[in-house]
Design a protein around this motif. Structure first.
Motif, PDB file in Angstrom:
ATOM      1  N   CYS A 277       0.878  -1.120  -0.162  1.00 10.45           N
ATOM      2  CA  CYS A 277      -0.139   0.130   0.125  1.00 10.45           C
ATOM      3  C   CYS A 277       0.700   1.217   0.003  1.00 10.45           C
ATOM      4  O   CYS A 277       0.387   2.490  -0.539  1.00 10.45           O
ATOM      5  CB  CYS A 277      -1.399   0.007   1.521  1.00 10.45           C
ATOM      6  SG  CYS A 277       0.242  -0.012   2.833  1.00 10.45           S
ATOM      7  N   MET A 278       2.527   0.937  -0.007  1.00  6.87           N
ATOM      8  CA  MET A 278       3.367   2.336  -0.147  1.00  6.87           C
ATOM      9  C   MET A 278       3.114   3.123  -1.698  1.00  6.87           C
ATOM     10  O   MET A 278       3.893   3.994  -1.523  1.00  6.87           O
ATOM     11  CB  MET A 278       4.507   1.504   0.491  1.00  6.87           C
ATOM     12  CG  MET A 278       4.160   2.095   1.991  1.00  6.87           C
ATOM     13  SD  MET A 278       3.973   3.086   3.163  1.00  6.87           S
ATOM     14  CE  MET A 278       2.360   2.949   3.435  1.00  6.87           C
ATOM     15  N   ALA A 279       3.207   2.298  -2.240  1.00 10.90           N
ATOM     16  CA  ALA A 279       3.264   2.185  -3.493  1.00 10.90           C
ATOM     17  C   ALA A 279       2.200   2.908  -4.336  1.00 10.90           C
ATOM     18  O   ALA A 279       0.979   2.692  -4.543  1.00 10.90           O
ATOM     19  CB  ALA A 279       3.575   1.013  -4.259  1.00 10.90           C
ATOM     20  N   PRO A 280       2.514   3.992  -5.039  1.00 11.48           N
ATOM     21  CA  PRO A 280       1.412   5.370  -5.624  1.00 11.48           C
ATOM     22  C   PRO A 280       0.336   3.829  -6.281  1.00 11.48           C
ATOM     23  O   PRO A 280      -0.837   4.327  -6.905  1.00 11.48           O
ATOM     24  CB  PRO A 280       2.355   5.824  -6.355  1.00 11.48           C
ATOM     25  CG  PRO A 280       3.592   6.320  -5.983  1.00 11.48           C
ATOM     26  CD  PRO A 280       3.612   4.619  -4.784  1.00 11.48           C
ATOM     27  N   HIS A 289      -6.442   8.867 -12.197  1.00 11.69           N
ATOM     28  CA  HIS A 289      -6.496   8.892 -10.836  1.00 11.69           C
ATOM     29  C   HIS A 289      -5.884   8.595  -9.894  1.00 11.69           C
ATOM     30  O   HIS A 289      -5.873   6.713 -10.198  1.00 11.69           O
ATOM     31  CB  HIS A 289      -8.959   9.525 -11.161  1.00 11.69           C
ATOM     32  CG  HIS A 289      -8.752   9.894  -9.283  1.00 11.69           C
ATOM     33  ND1 HIS A 289      -8.765  10.749  -8.917  1.00 11.69           N
ATOM     34  CD2 HIS A 289      -9.367   8.994  -9.122  1.00 11.69           C
ATOM     35  CE1 HIS A 289      -9.118  10.892  -7.353  1.00 11.69           C
ATOM     36  NE2 HIS A 289     -10.111   9.618  -7.703  1.00 11.69           N
ATOM     37  N   ASN A 290      -6.277   9.090  -8.880  1.00  9.61           N
ATOM     38  CA  ASN A 290      -5.124   8.657  -7.735  1.00  9.61           C
ATOM     39  C   ASN A 290      -5.855   8.643  -6.036  1.00  9.61           C
ATOM     40  O   ASN A 290      -5.512   9.605  -6.100  1.00  9.61           O
ATOM     41  CB  ASN A 290      -4.153   7.805  -7.643  1.00  9.61           C
ATOM     42  CG  ASN A 290      -3.054   7.450  -6.320  1.00  9.61           C
ATOM     43  OD1 ASN A 290      -4.074   6.409  -6.241  1.00  9.61           O
ATOM     44  ND2 ASN A 290      -1.642   6.614  -6.999  1.00  9.61           N
ATOM     45  N   PRO A 291      -6.818   8.162  -6.024  1.00 13.80           N
ATOM     46  CA  PRO A 291      -7.150   8.295  -4.237  1.00 13.80           C
ATOM     47  C   PRO A 291      -6.395   7.805  -3.012  1.00 13.80           C
ATOM     48  O   PRO A 291      -6.264   8.244  -1.765  1.00 13.80           O
ATOM     49  CB  PRO A 291      -8.080   6.710  -3.783  1.00 13.80           C
ATOM     50  CG  PRO A 291      -8.417   5.936  -5.299  1.00 13.80           C
ATOM     51  CD  PRO A 291      -7.272   6.486  -6.096  1.00 13.80           C
ATOM     52  N   ARG A 292      -5.293   7.085  -3.498  1.00 15.48           N
ATOM     53  CA  ARG A 292      -4.185   7.412  -2.543  1.00 15.48           C
ATOM     54  C   ARG A 292      -3.415   7.960  -3.611  1.00 15.48           C
ATOM     55  O   ARG A 292      -2.047   7.387  -2.529  1.00 15.48           O
ATOM     56  CB  ARG A 292      -3.698   6.787  -1.714  1.00 15.48           C
ATOM     57  CG  ARG A 292      -5.669   6.273  -0.564  1.00 15.48           C
ATOM     58  CD  ARG A 292      -5.057   5.170   0.348  1.00 15.48           C
ATOM     59  NE  ARG A 292      -5.042   4.372  -0.217  1.00 15.48           N
ATOM     60  CZ  ARG A 292      -5.804   2.510  -0.043  1.00 15.48           C
ATOM     61  NH1 ARG A 292      -7.200   3.250   0.176  1.00 15.48           N
ATOM     62  NH2 ARG A 292      -5.634   1.476  -0.484  1.00 15.48           N
ATOM     63  N   GLY A 293      -3.205   9.254  -3.590  1.00 16.85           N
ATOM     64  CA  GLY A 293      -2.052   9.599  -4.729  1.00 16.85           C
ATOM     65  C   GLY A 293      -0.537  10.159  -3.878  1.00 16.85           C
ATOM     66  O   GLY A 293       0.283   9.798  -4.204  1.00 16.85           O
ATOM     67  N   GLU A 294      -1.116  10.676  -2.551  1.00 21.99           N
ATOM     68  CA  GLU A 294      -0.589  11.265  -2.202  1.00 21.99           C
ATOM     69  C   GLU A 294       0.157  10.403  -0.657  1.00 21.99           C
ATOM     70  O   GLU A 294      -0.351   9.664   0.007  1.00 21.99           O
ATOM     71  CB  GLU A 294      -1.130  11.936  -1.087  1.00 21.99           C
ATOM     72  CG  GLU A 294      -1.622  13.168  -2.134  1.00 21.99           C
ATOM     73  CD  GLU A 294      -0.600  14.330  -2.634  1.00 21.99           C
ATOM     74  OE1 GLU A 294       0.761  14.449  -2.794  1.00 21.99           O
ATOM     75  OE2 GLU A 294      -0.563  14.241  -3.780  1.00 21.99           O
ATOM     76  N   ARG A 298      -1.049   7.412   2.099  1.00 22.95           N
ATOM     77  CA  ARG A 298      -0.664   6.062   2.109  1.00 22.95           C
ATOM     78  C   ARG A 298      -0.157   5.514   3.421  1.00 22.95           C
ATOM     79  O   ARG A 298      -0.519   4.595   3.863  1.00 22.95           O
ATOM     80  CB  ARG A 298       0.171   5.582   1.117  1.00 22.95           C
ATOM     81  CG  ARG A 298      -0.395   5.922  -0.730  1.00 22.95           C
ATOM     82  CD  ARG A 298       0.645   5.626  -1.325  1.00 22.95           C
ATOM     83  NE  ARG A 298       2.023   6.457  -2.042  1.00 22.95           N
ATOM     84  CZ  ARG A 298       2.249   7.096  -2.434  1.00 22.95           C
ATOM     85  NH1 ARG A 298       0.721   7.812  -2.964  1.00 22.95           N
ATOM     86  NH2 ARG A 298       3.090   7.829  -2.120  1.00 22.95           N
ATOM     87  N   VAL A 299       0.170   6.075   3.796  1.00 22.85           N
ATOM     88  CA  VAL A 299       1.411   6.459   5.009  1.00 22.85           C
ATOM     89  C   VAL A 299      -0.144   5.521   6.336  1.00 22.85           C
ATOM     90  O   VAL A 299      -0.134   5.170   6.908  1.00 22.85           O
ATOM     91  CB  VAL A 299       1.561   7.022   5.943  1.00 22.85           C
ATOM     92  CG1 VAL A 299       2.389   6.997   7.442  1.00 22.85           C
ATOM     93  CG2 VAL A 299       3.344   7.168   4.848  1.00 22.85           C
ATOM     94  N   ARG A 300      -0.799   6.730   6.253  1.00 19.10           N
ATOM     95  CA  ARG A 300      -2.479   6.752   6.873  1.00 19.10           C
ATOM     96  C   ARG A 300      -2.962   5.628   6.332  1.00 19.10           C
ATOM     97  O   ARG A 300      -3.473   4.853   7.854  1.00 19.10           O
ATOM     98  CB  ARG A 300      -3.169   7.577   6.286  1.00 19.10           C
ATOM     99  CG  ARG A 300      -4.698   7.786   6.563  1.00 19.10           C
ATOM    100  CD  ARG A 300      -4.687   8.983   7.034  1.00 19.10           C
ATOM    101  NE  ARG A 300      -6.166   9.212   5.773  1.00 19.10           N
ATOM    102  CZ  ARG A 300      -6.140  10.450   5.158  1.00 19.10           C
ATOM    103  NH1 ARG A 300      -6.170  11.299   6.395  1.00 19.10           N
ATOM    104  NH2 ARG A 300      -6.243  10.822   4.176  1.00 19.10           N
ATOM    105  N   GLN A 301      -2.744   5.060   5.559  1.00 20.74           N
ATOM    106  CA  GLN A 301      -3.649   3.955   5.002  1.00 20.74           C
ATOM    107  C   GLN A 301      -2.888   2.939   5.833  1.00 20.74           C
ATOM    108  O   GLN A 301      -4.218   1.692   6.466  1.00 20.74           O
ATOM    109  CB  GLN A 301      -3.933   3.550   3.343  1.00 20.74           C
ATOM    110  CG  GLN A 301      -3.780   2.053   2.954  1.00 20.74           C
ATOM    111  CD  GLN A 301      -5.540   1.631   3.475  1.00 20.74           C
ATOM    112  OE1 GLN A 301      -6.528   2.336   3.665  1.00 20.74           O
ATOM    113  NE2 GLN A 301      -5.406   0.029   3.321  1.00 20.74           N
TER     114      GLN A 301
END
Lengths: 359, 294
Positions: A277-280, A289-294, A298-301
């Motif tokens: 999940c650390m990879a964009p 579009h990327n819902p976890r682009g930042e 990703r860290v929060r996820q």
């Protein structure tokens, strides 16, 4: 035959005997670290280790695993039809797994063995495996298993538990699978029950005393998920993260995967590979579009998944066994123990005063 | 914390059913839908007729289209379960698999894995008025829904459809749209952002504007199903608020990057829920309490 004693010679002979009926995996020293490897030939487990650098999750859940085979050769009647490859269902034995790592399989199983769907690859490998635990006498400074539902001599997820004893080991069978393995190894030298119980209890108590860091998880379940999601500390937690993915790679409870097709000529396979999940790219849509682009998302996820979403989904505690690997190996010293404490203590009313983590 | 027992359940017969194995299908027909040729509808026939029964679905569900050697893509099912003998998917050409699919031809063999996810809440929609609001190529599961409702027409109250595209040539399923226009048991409100064709006899205007003009008034018995690009949803939502639609009466279908489609691979989650397994259908009331990670 609940408890047995095993001297050094019986131990070495037993490992050898097991290899005729099992694929045997155990800790092996590689460089300055230990890793779980298949013990072939006359290789034996090196029991002088605190814990392995990587978790033994790959015994059940290989980093890359073929799901299907196929041919794209249109002259063949079965072209483009996916078939499961022939499987190696030989029983597997993991010798020397630490109790924290053994518990991780029970946590991960909730994902792969859901009421709606069963993952046949993970489940078949898991069913084929017998876990022989090795009680921890000297937990690392980064260990916090006692805050994560485990303990240095915990038996959850184990089929047998081995502890150190003068001149060898003492072992106890926990399941029928464990009993069968001990029989196959010839470890049948019964031990006085009272003596054995005292030994196991002493070892367990001594080791538990050495774990000084406790992590608070008791309030995670009652916190509103969106309060934690919107907490101001994520920017600080993520600030130093370089998204290297080491934490997810080492973690015994990280299970996310990717599915890829690979062909050589007309012969192809569909494989699944560990993903992070650390990879964009993990969440990038085809549209761009990327819902976890930042990075911060990703860290929060990663932390929200382990410490909140999993807690809410299953009601069985956190998705972490306290092995401390991510703490030890993070190149920028991000510490899940601190993050967990922050989440557990978070109060949005009080948060307006200070957004800084107390490190 | 109590962990599950080490021993596995007794009843393990189901383990042999591999949820990753696609049903083999043959491409029966490919229809180019739009003037930019980026949208094609694929009609598939199951190679084993028994698989069609196993693939029992309802409108709103999706499936993984599987091409050996390329991979899989999650696509909403465009056919209705009332249409027998085939399943249909309309695919936008975007990435590796969809581009390859666009280059395939009738007769080619591939796979379908599913049905996956939850359908629109058909039990709750029984006896209710339904207004369908769609934009662009997100009209596929809405087509499925319209055909399904028309086939069970007596089970629903008023049905209204607001569907917009950039130009007349970008509308999907044009022949069917025209046929529905001619019926008196469904209110069709087709619109385009702009039309050069002087004979264009339907609406001109963005979906939110047409929604404001044509959507039925809100009440407890009226549900809106919305599918479209984010920009359309962003501007339609205030209109529905203004019309008084409760957020538990607004039904949406989400998409996120997916691989497994069965809630295991871990990438399509929004909070603790997976778009693939717990969605893709959510009410706006549900989404209000979830992270905006879609």
């Amino acid at each position: 035959m609940k408890f047995v004693k095993i001297d050094e010679k019986q131990w070495a002979e037993g490992i050898g005997k097991l290899k005729s009926g099992y694929r045997v995996f155990g800790p092996v020293k590689e460089g300055k670290d230990h890793e779980f490897r298949e013990l072939t030939g006359d290789a034996s487990p090196d029991m002088a280790f605190s814990n392995t650098r990587l978790s033994p999750k790959s015994v059940v859940y290989p980093q890359s695993e073929v799901m299907f085979e196929y041919t794209t050769d249109e002259s063949r009647p079965d072209h483009h039809i996916l078939k499961e490859p022939r499987r190696d269902d030989t029983p597997r034995a993991v010798i020397g797994i630490r109790p924290c790592d053994a518990l991780s399989f029970l946590l991960v199983r909730r994902n792969f063995d859901s009421p709606e769907y069963k993952d046949p690859y993970w489940l078949r490998n898991y069913e084929a495996t017998t876990f022989v635990g090795y009680g921890c006498n000297d937990p690392c400074a980064t260990c916090f298993c006692t805050s994560a539902g485990s303990a240095p001599h915990d038996t959850q997820g184990l089929d047998a538990l081995v502890v150190d004893r003068d001149g060898g080991y003492a072992a106890k069978a926990i399941t029928e699978k464990g009993e069968a393995l001990m029989k196959a190894a010839g470890w049948t030298d019964a031990m006085d029950e009272a003596e054995a119980e005292a030994l196991f209890a002493d070892r367990a108590a001594a080791a538990e005393k050495k774990i000084t860091r406790q992590v608070a998880t008791d309030k995670l379940a009652e916190k509103p998920s969106m309060d934690l999601y919107d907490a101001p500390f994520w920017e600080d937690v993520a600030f130093s993260c370089i998204n290297c993915g080491t934490c997810t790679y080492l973690c015994p409870t990280c299970w996310c995967f990717d599915i890829q097709d690979e062909c050589r000529g007309c012969e192809g396979v569909r494989t699944r590979n560990w993903d992070s999940c650390m990879a964009p790219l993990f969440t990038a849509h085809g549209s761009g579009h990327n819902p976890r682009g930042e990075k911060v998302q990703r860290v929060r996820q990663r932390f929200m998944h382990k410490l909140k979403y999993y807690v809410d989904k299953y009601g069985e505690g956190i998705q972490c066994v306290g092995c401390g690997r991510c703490v030890r190996s993070c190149p920028v010293n991000i510490d899940i123990r601190k993050v967990c404490d922050m989440m557990n203590a978070y109060d949005p009313e009080a948060a307006n005063d200070c957004a800084c983590p107390t490190t | 914390m109590t962990a599950p027992a080490r021993q596995l359940d007794e009843n393990r017969g189901d383990i042999m059913q591999n949820p990753y194995r696609p049903y083999p299908v043959r491409i029966d027909e490919i229809i180019t839908e739009t003037e930019d040729k980026n949208l094609k509808t694929f009609k598939f026939v199951f190679i084993d007729p028994e698989d069609e029964k196993r693939f029992a679905y309802l409108p709103g569900q999706f499936a993984e289209l599987s091409v050996a050697g390329k991979g899989e893509i999650p696509i909403g099912i465009a056919s209705s379960p009332t249409e027998k003998g085939f399943v249909k998917f309309t695919v936008n050409k975007v990435g590796l698999v969809s581009s390859h699919l666009h280059a395939m031809k009738a007769g080619d063999v591939m796979g379908i894995r599913g049905p996956l996810g939850h359908p629109y809440p058909w039990e709750a929609l029984k006896g209710k008025n339904v207004v369908i609001i769609g934009g662009g190529f997100a009209f596929t599961t809405l087509r499925s829904s319209i055909i399904y409702m028309l086939e069970h027409r007596d089970q629903f109250g008023q049905i209204n459809v607001i569907y917009g595209a950039r130009t007349p040539g970008m509308l999907l399923y044009v022949d069917e749209l025209k046929a529905w226009e001619a019926r008196d048991d469904i209110g069709m409100h087709i619109t385009v952002d702009g039309a050069k064709d002087p004979d264009w006899k339907y609406n001109v205007g963005f979906v939110p504007t047409i929604t404001e003009q044509k959507a039925p008034p809100a009440d407890e018995n009226t549900y809106a199903i919305i599918c479209g690009p984010p920009i359309m949803i962003k501007f339609t939502q205030p209109v529905l608020d203004k019309l008084g639609y409760g957020h538990d009466r607004i039904i949406m279908s989400l998409e996120n990057r997916m691989k497994c489609g069965i809630g295991m691979c871990g990438r399509c989650n929004i909070g603790k829920d997976f778009v693939c397994k717990d969605g893709p259908v959510f009410t706006l009331a549900q989404l209000n309490g979830m992270p905006k990670e879609y």
